[in-house]
Motif scaffolding. Structure first.
Motif, short mmCIF file in Angstrom:
data_model
loop_
_atom_site.label_atom_id
_atom_site.label_comp_id
_atom_site.label_asym_id
_atom_site.label_seq_id
_atom_site.Cartn_x
_atom_site.Cartn_y
_atom_site.Cartn_z
N MET A 43 -21.58 -40.73 119.22
CA MET A 43 -21.08 -41.77 120.12
C MET A 43 -22.26 -42.47 120.79
O MET A 43 -23.07 -41.84 121.47
CB MET A 43 -20.18 -41.15 121.19
CG MET A 43 -19.55 -42.18 122.12
SD MET A 43 -18.31 -41.46 123.24
CE MET A 43 -19.36 -40.59 124.40
N ASN A 44 -22.36 -43.78 120.60
CA ASN A 44 -23.46 -44.56 121.17
C ASN A 44 -23.12 -44.94 122.60
O ASN A 44 -22.43 -45.92 122.86
CB ASN A 44 -23.70 -45.81 120.32
CG ASN A 44 -24.80 -46.69 120.88
OD1 ASN A 44 -25.49 -46.31 121.83
ND2 ASN A 44 -24.98 -47.87 120.31
N THR A 45 -23.61 -44.15 123.55
CA THR A 45 -23.26 -44.38 124.95
C THR A 45 -23.93 -45.62 125.53
O THR A 45 -23.63 -46.03 126.64
CB THR A 45 -23.65 -43.16 125.81
OG1 THR A 45 -25.05 -42.91 125.67
CG2 THR A 45 -22.86 -41.94 125.38
N ASN A 46 -24.86 -46.23 124.77
CA ASN A 46 -25.48 -47.47 125.23
C ASN A 46 -24.61 -48.70 124.96
O ASN A 46 -24.83 -49.75 125.53
CB ASN A 46 -26.84 -47.68 124.55
CG ASN A 46 -27.91 -46.78 125.12
OD1 ASN A 46 -27.88 -46.46 126.31
ND2 ASN A 46 -28.84 -46.36 124.28
N ALA A 47 -23.64 -48.56 124.07
CA ALA A 47 -22.86 -49.72 123.63
C ALA A 47 -21.82 -50.09 124.67
O ALA A 47 -20.93 -49.30 124.99
CB ALA A 47 -22.19 -49.42 122.29
N PHE A 48 -21.90 -51.31 125.19
CA PHE A 48 -20.93 -51.79 126.16
C PHE A 48 -19.53 -51.83 125.56
O PHE A 48 -18.54 -51.56 126.25
CB PHE A 48 -21.32 -53.18 126.66
CG PHE A 48 -20.31 -53.81 127.58
CD1 PHE A 48 -20.09 -53.31 128.85
CD2 PHE A 48 -19.56 -54.91 127.16
CE1 PHE A 48 -19.15 -53.88 129.70
CE2 PHE A 48 -18.63 -55.49 128.00
CZ PHE A 48 -18.42 -54.98 129.27
N ALA A 49 -19.42 -52.16 124.28
CA ALA A 49 -18.11 -52.22 123.63
C ALA A 49 -17.37 -50.90 123.75
O ALA A 49 -16.14 -50.86 123.88
CB ALA A 49 -18.26 -52.61 122.16
N LEU A 50 -18.11 -49.80 123.75
CA LEU A 50 -17.50 -48.47 123.89
C LEU A 50 -16.79 -48.34 125.23
O LEU A 50 -15.75 -47.67 125.34
CB LEU A 50 -18.58 -47.40 123.76
CG LEU A 50 -18.13 -45.94 123.92
CD1 LEU A 50 -17.42 -45.48 122.65
CD2 LEU A 50 -19.32 -45.04 124.22
N ARG A 51 -17.33 -48.99 126.25
CA ARG A 51 -16.75 -48.91 127.60
C ARG A 51 -15.66 -49.95 127.82
O ARG A 51 -14.73 -49.73 128.59
CB ARG A 51 -17.86 -49.10 128.66
CG ARG A 51 -19.08 -48.23 128.46
CD ARG A 51 -18.74 -46.76 128.37
NE ARG A 51 -19.94 -45.91 128.35
CZ ARG A 51 -19.92 -44.61 128.20
NH1 ARG A 51 -18.78 -43.98 128.02
NH2 ARG A 51 -21.04 -43.92 128.19
N HIS A 52 -15.80 -51.08 127.12
CA HIS A 52 -14.85 -52.18 127.32
C HIS A 52 -13.55 -51.95 126.56
O HIS A 52 -12.46 -52.26 127.04
CB HIS A 52 -15.47 -53.51 126.89
CG HIS A 52 -14.52 -54.66 126.94
ND1 HIS A 52 -14.16 -55.28 128.12
CD2 HIS A 52 -13.82 -55.30 125.96
CE1 HIS A 52 -13.30 -56.25 127.87
NE2 HIS A 52 -13.07 -56.28 126.57
N ILE A 53 -13.66 -51.43 125.35
CA ILE A 53 -12.50 -51.24 124.48
C ILE A 53 -11.85 -49.90 124.79
O ILE A 53 -12.52 -48.87 124.85
CB ILE A 53 -12.91 -51.34 123.00
CG1 ILE A 53 -13.37 -52.79 122.70
CG2 ILE A 53 -11.77 -50.93 122.08
CD1 ILE A 53 -13.99 -52.97 121.33
#
Length: 950
Positions: A1-11
C-alpha cells in the motif's frame, strides 16, 4: 500500500472492496464496467496531460513556497475590499471545522437547525444595520448583489402602470468600478438603459424607473442620500443603495431614508480578502418585494409539536420553480462566509462594532488632519474611512511601493487611502512619511488617534442595532466557542455520514486542500494589487486554468464566475458575444431539454434569449427527433442548446455527438452544464462530445466544500472561437481581446478557494482523476444493485448501467400512503441526509455516492433504505401513525414520560444496530413549511413575537 498516494486517501473503497463490489454489479473489471457505461464513441483516445501527482507532504511544501511569492504589503486600496481581523475562535471553530464547511444546503431543515440559526443571525444583523424589513441569507459579492437589485427594481417596475415601458436606470458615478461593469453586463440583455451621472445633477424625471447610489462613494465621499431618496420617492423612482456594512454603524440606515433595496458585502466583518473572495454579499429590501428577492431566505416556522423551527422560506419564488419566468438565476449563497460574518457580529456585539467603526473613522480623521497640516489637500468634505488626496500619483506610488504600501490611484493627481480595523498609529506615521517624501515636506508625527467626526449631522446613526440577546451574550471566547459548538451539533455534515445527493457531488474535502486557506500569504492579498505583488496567485490561477482547459478538452478558461449559476450566465453571454461579433444579432433562441435544472432557463432569459423546450423520450433521454425539428425550425435565430451530460437522469446518452452536430448544423453553439462533470473527468470531456462551452462546479467535481450552501465557484471553459470573449474586469485586465464586461466583482472570482481545486488536481493528477471517476461510477452502480428489489431504478444506460448517479422511483409507495418526503425524513433517524428529492422527476430520489465513500458506509446506507422499504410495506394508507409519517424522531420525544405511538421507542430511534454506535439526533420534528410561508418571520426576534403575531 503506497501511503504517499493522495488517491489512496481520497477514494473510499479499498482494493479488496472494489473486487467485491465488481462481483455485486456483475463486472469482471473496472474497465468492463466503464465500457458498458460510457459510450465508446465519446471515450478519450489519450490520457490527460497533467503534471505528475504530488504527495500531500509535497503539496504542502509546494503551496507554502508558492504563497511566499505573494507580497503582503500594507494595503489601503479600498474599493470594497479591506484587511480585517478574523477572530481566532471563528477561524478555528467555523472556517477550519468540517462540521461547518462540509454541510449541504439546508433543504432538510430538521438536520440543519444550527446553520439556519447562524444564517438567521446574519439576516437580523443585515436588517438592523440597513434599516430594511427583509434580508436574504447572502449573495455572491457586492457587485452581483447590486445587479440583482437593479433586476428586482426592473421587475417591480413592470407591475407599475405609471412606469410601463420605462427602461432607464440611473447609476451614480461614485459607484465602485467593478459594480458599474457588472451592471453593464446585466443591463443590456434585458433592455435596461444605464445613465451614469452625478447625484447632484440628476433631474428625477419620469424617464427613470430606478437608481443606485454608493454609500460612501468609491472615493470615500459621503453624499446626502437622504435628500436624493426623498426626491426619488416623490417621483416614483425606486432607489437601491450599495452601502459599506461597517460604515452603517456610524451612518444612518438607508432604510430609514426610504431606500427600496440596500446591498453590499460583509467582507469587512472578519473575512480575509483572499484576492477577491469568497465573501458574503448582503441583500436587504422591503417585505413588499419578498416574492422578488433573489437567493435564499431563512424563515421561522413551527415543527409537528408546535415548537419554533427554522427553514428556507418562500422557495416557490426561486428559479427552480419559476424557471424562465424567474427574475434571477441565483440558486446559492455564501453560507460559510455569512456564518463567519454573522459570528463576527455575535462575538463583538453592538458595542464592539461601534468601537471598531470609531477606531477606523478616527484613524482616517487623524490622518486627514495630519496631512492637511502638512499642506496636502484632502478633498472629501465628509467621509468614514477613506480620504481623497491631491498629490502626484506616480511619485507617491513609487515611494509607497518601495515602502511596501498600496494606495489607490484613480488619476494622475489623486490618491485615495482607505483605512481599516488593522490600522495602527505606526501605520499612520508610515503613510504620513510617504506623503512627506513625495511632497518634500517635513513629516508630522502623531502619537494616537484623535476622536473626530467627519460625518454630516443629518445622516449620523441614530437608530439602535443588534439589541437582541444573541448579539449581547457571547463576547468571551469560551462563550462563543460553546455557542458555535451548540449550533454545530444540530447539523448533519459529511463529518458524520455520507450525503448522497444526486447532481451535488458531496465528496471529500481533504484537509490538505483546505489548510492553505488559513495562510495569511493567501488570505491578505487585495484583488486590485499590482499583478507583480500576487505572483503566487498568478502562477496558481494560471496553472488551474490550464488544468481545467486540459480536463475539458477546450482552448481557454475563465475563473471569474463565482457560482454555478454565474458560470451558466457567463457561458451564454460569451456565446451571445460570439454571435454578435459575426453580425448574428438576431440569434436569440435557446433550446433547453425539459429535464434541465431550473437555472438553465433562468440564465437564458437573463442573457436575453428566448427559451424553447425540447422533449424527453420514454427513457428520459433527449428526444433527438424533436430536437432536430426545433433546431431546423429556428435555424435562422438559433443561438444555443443547453445540455447536461451525463443527462440529468444519470445516463450517458449515446446520441450526444449527434445532438451537438444538429445544433452546429443549424448555426448554434452548445453550452454544456458541468453539474455532472464528476462522471467525465479522465474518461471523456465536453470538447470531445462537441460542446463549445461548459461551466464547472468546483464545489462539486473539484472538491471545494459546499459550506452549508456556499461558497461555490463556476468557471467556464470554452472552445477556440469563444476564447476572445472571456470576461474582463475594469481594474485588473482579464479575459480575451474582445472580452465581455465583468461577470463577478473580482478579476478572478473567488480566488482563495481555487487553491482547493488546484491542490485536488495536483495531488490526484491524470491517474488519480481517472480512477476517481471510475470509482464514482462503480459506487453508483453498487448502490443500484444493492437496492434492486426494494426500489426500481427509473433510468439506465443502454446496457443497464447507471452513470455516477441514479434515480429511484418512490411514486408507487403512495399506495401505502407514503410520499418521498417521508423517506427523506425517516433517513434522518438512520443517521443519513436524504439524497436529492423530487428532482428531476417528482416523487423520486437521485442518489450520488461519489468516489470518496467506502463500501462500509454505502452498505449502511443501503441497509437503511432496505429497512425503510420494509417499513413502507408495513404502512397503510388508512393509518398514518407510523415511523415514516412521524419521522424524524427527536431526543425529546424518546425521553418523554409519555409514549403513545404504536411502535417502540427503539424502533423509532434505533431501527438498525449500527445507529446505536453513532446516533445523530434531529433537533426538531418535521417542520411546517406552509405555516412559515403564510407567517413570514426572517429575523431572530424573541419567540414571544411570533406567538403574539399569530
Amino acid at each position: 500500500m503506497n501511503t504517499n498516494a493522495f488517491a489512496l486517501r481520497h477514494i473510499g473503497p479499498r482494493e479488496n472492496d472494489q473486487k467485491l463490489m465488481l462481483q455485486t454489479v456483475n463486472a469482471d473489471s473496472i474497465e468492463q464496467l466503464i465500457s458498458e457505461t460510457v459510450p465508446a464513441p465519446i471515450r478519450l483516445k489519450k490520457e490527460l496531460q497533467l503534471d505528475e501527482a504530488m504527495t500531500e507532504y509535497e503539496y504542502s511544501n509546494h503551496i507554502n513556497t508558492l504563497s511566499k511569492l505573494n507580497k503582503t504589503y500594507k494595503t489601503y486600496i479600498g474599493l470594497g475590499y479591506h484587511p480585517t481581523i478574523l477572530p481566532a475562535v471563528i477561524q478555528r471553530n467555523v472556517l477550519e471545522n468540517p462540521g461547518w464547511y462540509t454541510a449541504y444546503t439546508p433543504y432538510q431543515a430538521e438536520i440543519a437547525q444550527g446553520r439556519l440559526e447562524a444564517l438567521l443571525n446574519f439576516q437580523t444583523m443585515i436588517t438592523d444595520l440597513t434599516g430594511m424589513e427583509l434580508a436574504n441569507a447572502s449573495l455572491l459579492d457586492e457587485s452581483t448583489a447590486a445587479a440583482e437589485a437593479m433586476s428586482l427594481l426592473f421587475s417591480v417596475r413592470a407591475r407599475d402602470q405609471k412606469k410601463a415601458g420605462i427602461c432607464k436606470f440611473f447609476v451614480s458615478d461614485a459607484i465602485l468600478p467593478q459594480t458599474l461593469s457588472l451592471l453593464q453586463t446585466r443591463a443590456t440583455p434585458i433592455g435596461i438603459e444605464l445613465v451614469i451621472g452625478t447625484e447632484a445633477t440628476f433631474d428625477f424625471s419620469s424617464d427613470f424607473f430606478g437608481a443606485i447610489l454608493q454609500y460612501p462613494g468609491k472615493d470615500g465621499q459621503i453624499t446626502d442620500i437622504k435628500t436624493f431618496i426623498e426626491k426619488a420617492n416623490a417621483n416614483n423612482i425606486k432607489v437601491a443603495v450599495a452601502a459599506d456594512i461597517l460604515s452603517l454603524v456610524k451612518l444612518e440606515a438607508p432604510g430609514k431614508f426610504g431606500a427600496d433595496v440596500v446591498v453590499g458585502t460583509t467582507q469587512r466583518f472578519g473575512i480575509p480578502m483572499g484576492y477577491g473572495g469568497p465573501h458574503a454579499a448582503y441583500f436587504a429590501t422591503k417585505e413588499a418585494y419578498k416574492r422578488d428577492i433573489p437567493g435564499r431566505i431563512i424563515g421561522v416556522t413551527k415543527d409537528a409539536n408546535g415548537n419554533r423551527a427554522l427553514r428556507m422560506a418562500l422557495q416557490t419564488r426561486e428559479q427552480h420553480i419559476k424557471r424562465d419566468k424567474a427574475t434571477s438565476n441565483i440558486c446559492t449563497a455564501q453560507v460559510l462566509l455569512a456564518v463567519m460574518a454573522g459570528m463576527y457580529a455575535v462575538y463583538h456585539g453592538p458595542k464592539g462594532l461601534t468601537f471598531i467603526a470609531n477606531k477606523v473613522h478616527n484613524a482616517a480623521s487623524t490622518l486627514a488632519d495630519a496631512l492637511t497640516k502638512m499642506g496636502i489637500e484632502q478633498v472629501n468634505t465628509a467621509f468614514f474611512d477613506t480620504i481623497q488626496l491631491k498629490a502626484n500619483a506616480s511619485v507617491v506610488k513609487t515611494i509607497a511601493e518601495q515602502r511596501e504600501v498600496n494606495f489607490y490611484y484613480p488619476n494622475d493627481t489623486t490618491v485615495t487611502v482607505s483605512l481599516n480595523e488593522t490600522t495602527s498609529v505606526k501605520d499612520l506615521n508610515e503613510i504620513i512619511s510617504i506623503f512627506a517624501e513625495a511632497e518634500t515636506k517635513p513629516a508630522v508625527t502623531i502619537d494616537g488617534f484623535t476622536d473626530a467626526n467627519n460625518i454630516q449631522n443629518s445622516i449620523q446613526r441614530q437608530t439602535s442595532f443588534l439589541t437582541l440577546d444573541v448579539f449581547n451574550t457571547h463576547h468571551s471566547e469560551t462563550e462563543l466557542m460553546r455557542y458555535v459548538k451548540g449550533l454545530e451539533r444540530k447539523d448533519l455534515a459529511l463529518n458524520h455520514s455520507m450525503i448522497a445527493l444526486g447532481s451535488c457531488t458531496m465528496k471529500l474535502n481533504a484537509a490538505s486542500e483546505m489548510l492553505p486557506l488559513s495562510n495569511p500569504n493567501w488570505g491578505s492579498i487585495h484583488p486590485f494589487v499590482p499583478i507583480d505583488q500576487a505572483e503566487g496567485y498568478q502562477q496558481m490561477l494560471k496553472a488551474l486554468e490550464d488544468q481545467l482547459t486540459e480536463i475539458t478538452g477546450f482552448a481557454g478558461t475563465s475563473l471569474q464566475p463565482n457560482s454555478g449559476a454565474q458560470g451558466e450566465y457567463a457561458g451564454l453571454m460569451v456565446i451571445r458575444a460570439y454571435h454578435e461579433s459575426r453580425e448574428d444579432h438576431h440569434r436569440n433562441i435557446c433550446l433547453i431539454p425539459s429535464s434541465a435544472h431550473g437555472t438553465n432557463p433562468a440564465s437564458a432569459v437573463m442573457a436575453g434569449m428566448k427559451v424553447v423546450v425540447t422533449k424527453a423520450d420514454e427513457n428520459g433521454n433527449i428526444d433527438i427527433d424533436d430536437l432536430r425539428e426545433k433546431a431546423e425550425l429556428h435555424k435562422d435565430n438559433l443561438a444555443a442548446l443547453m445540455v447536461t451530460y451525463p443527462s440529468t437522469h444519470g445516463v450517458y446518452e449515446s446520441g450526444i455527438k449527434n445532438i451537438t452536430q444538429i445544433i452546429h448544423d443549424n448555426g448554434g453553439q452548445v453550452y454544456m452544464d458541468g453539474a455532472n462533470m464528476n462522471a467525465q473527468v479522465g474518461l471523456t470531456n465536453p470538447g470531445n462530445i462537441g460542446a463549445d462551452v461548459c461551466h464547472l462546479n468546483l464545489h462539486k467535481t473539484f472538491a471545494i466544500p459546499h459550506g452549508g450552501g456556499g461558497p461555490g465557484v463556476g468557471p467556464i471553459c470554452v472552445a477556440k472561437q469563444l476564447v476572445p470573449f472571456l470576461p474582463s474586469n475594469p481594474v485588473i485586465k482579464t479575459g480575451g481581446d474582445q472580452a465581455i464586461t465583468a461577470i463577478s466583482a473580482a478579476p478572478f472570482g473567488s480566488a482563495l478557494v481555487c487553491l482547493i481545486s488546484y491542490g485536488y488536481i495536483k495531488m490526484l493528477a491524470t491517474e488519480g482523476l481517472k480512477k476517481s471517476t471510475e470509482i464514482a461510477i462503480l459506487n453508483a452502480n453498487y448502490i443500484k444493485h444493492r437496492l434492486q428489489g426494494a426500489y426500481e431504478t427509473l433510468y439506465s444506460g443502454e446496457q443497464g448501467r447507471a452513470a455516477h448517479e441514479m434515480i429511484i422511483d418512490c411514486r408507487p409507495f403512495k399506495e401505502n400512503g407514503i410520499e418521498v418526503v417521508d423517506i427523506a425524513k425517516r433517513l434522518m433517524d438512520y443517521g443519513f441526509h436524504a439524497p436529492t428529492v423530487s428532482f428531476p422527476v417528482a416523487g423520486t430520489m437521485m442518489i450520488e455516492p461519489t468516489e470518496s465513500e467506502s463500501k462500509a458506509e454505502m452498505d449502511r446506507f443501503c441497509d437503511a433504505m432496505i429497512s425503510i422499504r420494509k417499513e413502507i410495506d408495513a404502512a397503510s394508507k388508512d393509518d398514518d401513525n407510523n415511523p415514516l409519517k412521524n419521522a424524524p424522531h427527536t431526543l425529546a420525544m424518546l425521553t418523554s414520560d409519555e409514549w403513545l405511538l404504536p411502535y417502540s421507542r427503539e424502533k423509532a430511534a434505533y431501527p438498525l444496530d449500527y445507529v446505536i454506535d453513532n446516533k445523530f439526533w434531529p433537533s426538531v420534528r418535521r417542520v411546517d413549511d406552509a405555516y412559515g410561508d403564510r407567517n413570514l418571520f426572517c429575523t431572530c426576534a424573541p419567540i414571544e413575537a411570533y406567538v403574539e403575531a399569530n
